[in-house]
Design an enzyme around this catalytic site. Structure first.
Site, PDB file in Angstrom:
ATOM      1  N   CYS A  62      23.870  69.574  89.838  1.00 48.35           N
ATOM      2  CA  CYS A  62      25.253  69.297  90.255  1.00 48.35           C
ATOM      3  C   CYS A  62      26.276  70.142  89.505  1.00 48.35           C
ATOM      4  O   CYS A  62      27.446  70.172  89.873  1.00 48.35           O
ATOM      5  CB  CYS A  62      25.551  67.823  90.060  1.00 48.35           C
ATOM      6  SG  CYS A  62      24.247  66.789  90.703  1.00 48.35           S
ATOM      7  N   HIS A  92      32.561  66.521  90.363  1.00 50.52           N
ATOM      8  CA  HIS A  92      31.315  66.260  91.077  1.00 50.52           C
ATOM      9  C   HIS A  92      31.332  64.811  91.576  1.00 50.52           C
ATOM     10  O   HIS A  92      31.651  63.892  90.819  1.00 50.52           O
ATOM     11  CB  HIS A  92      30.125  66.510  90.146  1.00 50.52           C
ATOM     12  CG  HIS A  92      28.841  66.033  90.713  1.00 50.52           C
ATOM     13  ND1 HIS A  92      28.454  66.304  92.013  1.00 50.52           N
ATOM     14  CD2 HIS A  92      27.852  65.275  90.178  1.00 50.52           C
ATOM     15  CE1 HIS A  92      27.287  65.736  92.242  1.00 50.52           C
ATOM     16  NE2 HIS A  92      26.906  65.104  91.149  1.00 50.52           N
ATOM     17  N   ASN A 105      26.327  61.735  97.168  1.00 48.57           N
ATOM     18  CA  ASN A 105      26.209  62.802  96.160  1.00 48.57           C
ATOM     19  C   ASN A 105      25.463  63.981  96.788  1.00 48.57           C
ATOM     20  O   ASN A 105      24.287  63.873  97.114  1.00 48.57           O
ATOM     21  CB  ASN A 105      25.441  62.228  94.958  1.00 48.57           C
ATOM     22  CG  ASN A 105      25.182  63.250  93.858  1.00 48.57           C
ATOM     23  OD1 ASN A 105      25.356  64.446  94.053  1.00 48.57           O
ATOM     24  ND2 ASN A 105      24.754  62.768  92.704  1.00 48.57           N
TER      25      ASN A 105
HETATM   26  N1  ACO Z   1      20.328  48.117  95.990  1.00 43.48           N
HETATM   27  C1  ACO Z   1      20.273  46.919  95.399  1.00 43.48           C
HETATM   28  N2  ACO Z   1      19.961  46.761  94.100  1.00 43.48           N
HETATM   29  C2  ACO Z   1      19.698  47.852  93.380  1.00 43.48           C
HETATM   30  C3  ACO Z   1      19.738  49.137  93.938  1.00 43.48           C
HETATM   31  C4  ACO Z   1      20.058  49.248  95.312  1.00 43.48           C
HETATM   32  N3  ACO Z   1      20.140  50.434  95.944  1.00 43.48           N
HETATM   33  N4  ACO Z   1      19.437  50.040  92.983  1.00 43.48           N
HETATM   34  C5  ACO Z   1      19.223  49.351  91.857  1.00 43.48           C
HETATM   35  N5  ACO Z   1      19.369  48.017  92.095  1.00 43.48           N
HETATM   36  C6  ACO Z   1      19.254  46.921  91.152  1.00 43.48           C
HETATM   37  C7  ACO Z   1      18.434  47.291  89.935  1.00 43.48           C
HETATM   38  O1  ACO Z   1      17.056  47.115  90.192  1.00 43.48           O
HETATM   39  C8  ACO Z   1      18.971  46.327  88.903  1.00 43.48           C
HETATM   40  O2  ACO Z   1      18.367  45.085  89.079  1.00 43.48           O
HETATM   41  P1  ACO Z   1      17.893  44.223  87.775  1.00 43.48           P
HETATM   42  O3  ACO Z   1      19.172  43.927  87.016  1.00 43.48           O
HETATM   43  O4  ACO Z   1      17.243  43.032  88.385  1.00 43.48           O
HETATM   44  O5  ACO Z   1      16.987  45.142  87.021  1.00 43.48           O
HETATM   45  C9  ACO Z   1      20.440  46.151  89.278  1.00 43.48           C
HETATM   46  O6  ACO Z   1      20.537  46.593  90.644  1.00 43.48           O
HETATM   47  C10 ACO Z   1      21.399  46.954  88.415  1.00 43.48           C
HETATM   48  O7  ACO Z   1      20.890  48.264  88.287  1.00 43.48           O
HETATM   49  P2  ACO Z   1      21.602  49.316  87.392  1.00 43.48           P
HETATM   50  O8  ACO Z   1      20.766  50.567  87.358  1.00 43.48           O
HETATM   51  O9  ACO Z   1      22.042  48.709  86.104  1.00 43.48           O
HETATM   52  O10 ACO Z   1      22.926  49.584  88.259  1.00 43.48           O
HETATM   53  P3  ACO Z   1      24.181  50.415  87.832  1.00 43.48           P
HETATM   54  O11 ACO Z   1      25.354  49.553  87.901  1.00 43.48           O
HETATM   55  O12 ACO Z   1      23.932  51.209  86.577  1.00 43.48           O
HETATM   56  O13 ACO Z   1      24.278  51.470  89.015  1.00 43.48           O
HETATM   57  C11 ACO Z   1      23.742  53.774  89.497  1.00 43.48           C
HETATM   58  C12 ACO Z   1      23.195  52.378  89.264  1.00 43.48           C
HETATM   59  C13 ACO Z   1      24.638  53.733  90.719  1.00 43.48           C
HETATM   60  C14 ACO Z   1      22.583  54.716  89.732  1.00 43.48           C
HETATM   61  C15 ACO Z   1      24.576  54.218  88.253  1.00 43.48           C
HETATM   62  O14 ACO Z   1      23.825  54.003  87.093  1.00 43.48           O
HETATM   63  C16 ACO Z   1      24.965  55.662  88.313  1.00 43.48           C
HETATM   64  O15 ACO Z   1      25.823  56.062  89.097  1.00 43.48           O
HETATM   65  N6  ACO Z   1      24.399  56.505  87.446  1.00 43.48           N
HETATM   66  C17 ACO Z   1      24.778  57.911  87.382  1.00 43.48           C
HETATM   67  C18 ACO Z   1      24.217  58.676  88.522  1.00 43.48           C
HETATM   68  C19 ACO Z   1      24.730  60.086  88.463  1.00 43.48           C
HETATM   69  O16 ACO Z   1      25.813  60.338  88.005  1.00 43.48           O
HETATM   70  N7  ACO Z   1      23.966  61.037  88.907  1.00 43.48           N
HETATM   71  C20 ACO Z   1      24.521  62.381  88.840  1.00 43.48           C
HETATM   72  C21 ACO Z   1      23.558  63.328  88.612  1.00 43.48           C
HETATM   73  S1  ACO Z   1      22.534  63.518  90.019  1.00 43.48           S
HETATM   74  C22 ACO Z   1      22.131  65.158  89.948  1.00 43.48           C
HETATM   75  O17 ACO Z   1      22.294  65.843  89.009  1.00 43.48           O
HETATM   76  C23 ACO Z   1      21.568  65.721  91.180  1.00 43.48           C
END
Ligand code: ACO
Length: 324
Positions: free
Chosen positions: A112, A251, A281
């Protein structure tokens, strides 16, 4: 003095739109979860078009409304983490298909952050050679790297391409005011896609590529700390106060990340255009798609100061502050 100017911008997203509700038929997720955690409502997904196909569409559009012919393009750089093949490069495919016979073409792989690196690389090459014209495109078909049953990653990504045409000009105002790039190789395992493994001597089967995996929470923490730091460092190099920046084109990974970055930089959210709702994304394509949309809608105007900032696989960050 001789410097470089953005002459045109363009973007393309495949027409097939997949809503959050549609994803609930493939995995245990919900529209409410995806929207509230990421800000994403829909993503555009390729139906048979590969990364070079998307980039060719952008490359063609970039030349429209300019008086530049394909043979006048000297350089094509494509930022992508989802190339058509290991070789030829996606840029070489685009060069051949668009008849840009005089252009040197190569890809940059920095996920990214790739578009920022490609943009500055093209700018610096134009400034240090006799080349006059460059095309820089971020293009991704991430849908081919995603495990469509893994809710941790599949809900986040989309396909698309965007780009800019850069031209050497005589001007009093430089394009880039300041930049900051950083790579965090020790955190490389936090975002992995398309990993290959060598087999034993003379493996009988071709080695498979691994799907996308990401340590979501750690990448979230990384982005909300390192991206503001990168923008602040670039502003220091540019010798400007952040209040002088008109738009932050970041991004598009997560709307919550963008809000956190705005808060840390003490800048109003109105300076942070967002289109992740529509596209998800799109990795290296996300910033040029957003820039092209902002130019098309008249949000970004000539003479304004823009901070372009990417982060992601590597891990890596990259910011360039430009006067558009
Ligand atoms: N639907 C429903 N529930 C979900 C989903 C989904 N799609 N995905 C995860 N969950 C659940 C998890 O299993 C977890 O359940 P648990 O508490 O029972 O274990 C709960 O939801 C919370 O999960 P978290 O991972 O803590 O959720 P978070 O609020 O952190 O959001 C996310 C996840 C959106 C991925 C966030 O962490 C994020 O945006 N991270 C950064 C991603 C990013 O910036 N990527 C950029 C680089 S990509 C690249 O370089 C190509």
């Amino acid at each position: 003095m001789q410097d470089v100017k953005i002459i045109s911008t363009a973007s393309y997203n495949p027409p097939c739109v997949v809503t959050n509700d549609q994803l609930t038929t493939l995995m245990d997720t919900s529209d409410e979860w995806i929207k509230s955690r990421t800000g994403i409502s829909r993503r555009h997904i390729s139906q048979g078009e590969n990364t070079a196909d998307l980039a060719v569409k952008v490359g063609k559009q970039l030349l429209i409304n300019t008086n530049i012919s394909p043979s006048q393009v000297d350089l094509i750089i494509i930022a992508t983490m989802s190339p058509d093949a290991y070789t030829p490069s996606t840029a070489a495919i685009v060069q051949g298909r668009l008849g840009m016979a005089n252009a040197v073409a190569f890809d940059i792989s920095a996920a990214c952050t790739g578009f920022v690196y490609a943009f500055n690389t093209a700018e610096l090459l134009l400034k240090s050679t006799a080349w006059q014209t460059a095309i820089v495109i971020g293009a991704e078909v991430l849908s081919k790297l995603v495990d469509w049953h893994d809710r941790n990653t599949a809900v986040l990504f989309g396909d698309g391409a965007g780009g800019v045409l850069l031209k050497k000009v005589t001007t009093t105002v430089p394009l880039t005011l300041g930049r900051h790039w950083q790579t965090y190789g020790q955190l490389g395992d936090k975002i992995v896609a398309g990993q290959t493994k060598p087999g034993d001597h003379f493996p009988k089967e071709l080695t498979a590529l691994s799907p996308f995996t990401m340590a979501g929470r750690e990448v979230y923490r990384f982005a909300t700390h390192e991206v503001p730091a990168s923008i602040e460092q670039a502003a220091r190099v540019a010798q400007i106060n952040l209040d002088a920046v008109d738009h932050f084109i970041l991004h598009q990974a997560n709307v919550r990340i963008i809000k956190q970055i705005a808060k840390r930089l003490k800048q109003p959210l109105t300076k942070f255009p967002v289109n992740i709702t529509e596209y998800g994304n799109t990795a290296a394509a996300s910033e040029p798609i957003l820039l092209a949309e902002c130019v098309r809608k008249g949000i970004v105007k000539r003479g304004e100061i823009i901070a372009l900032s990417g982060f992601g696989g590597g891990l890596s960050t990259g910011t360039t502050i430009i006067k558009y």
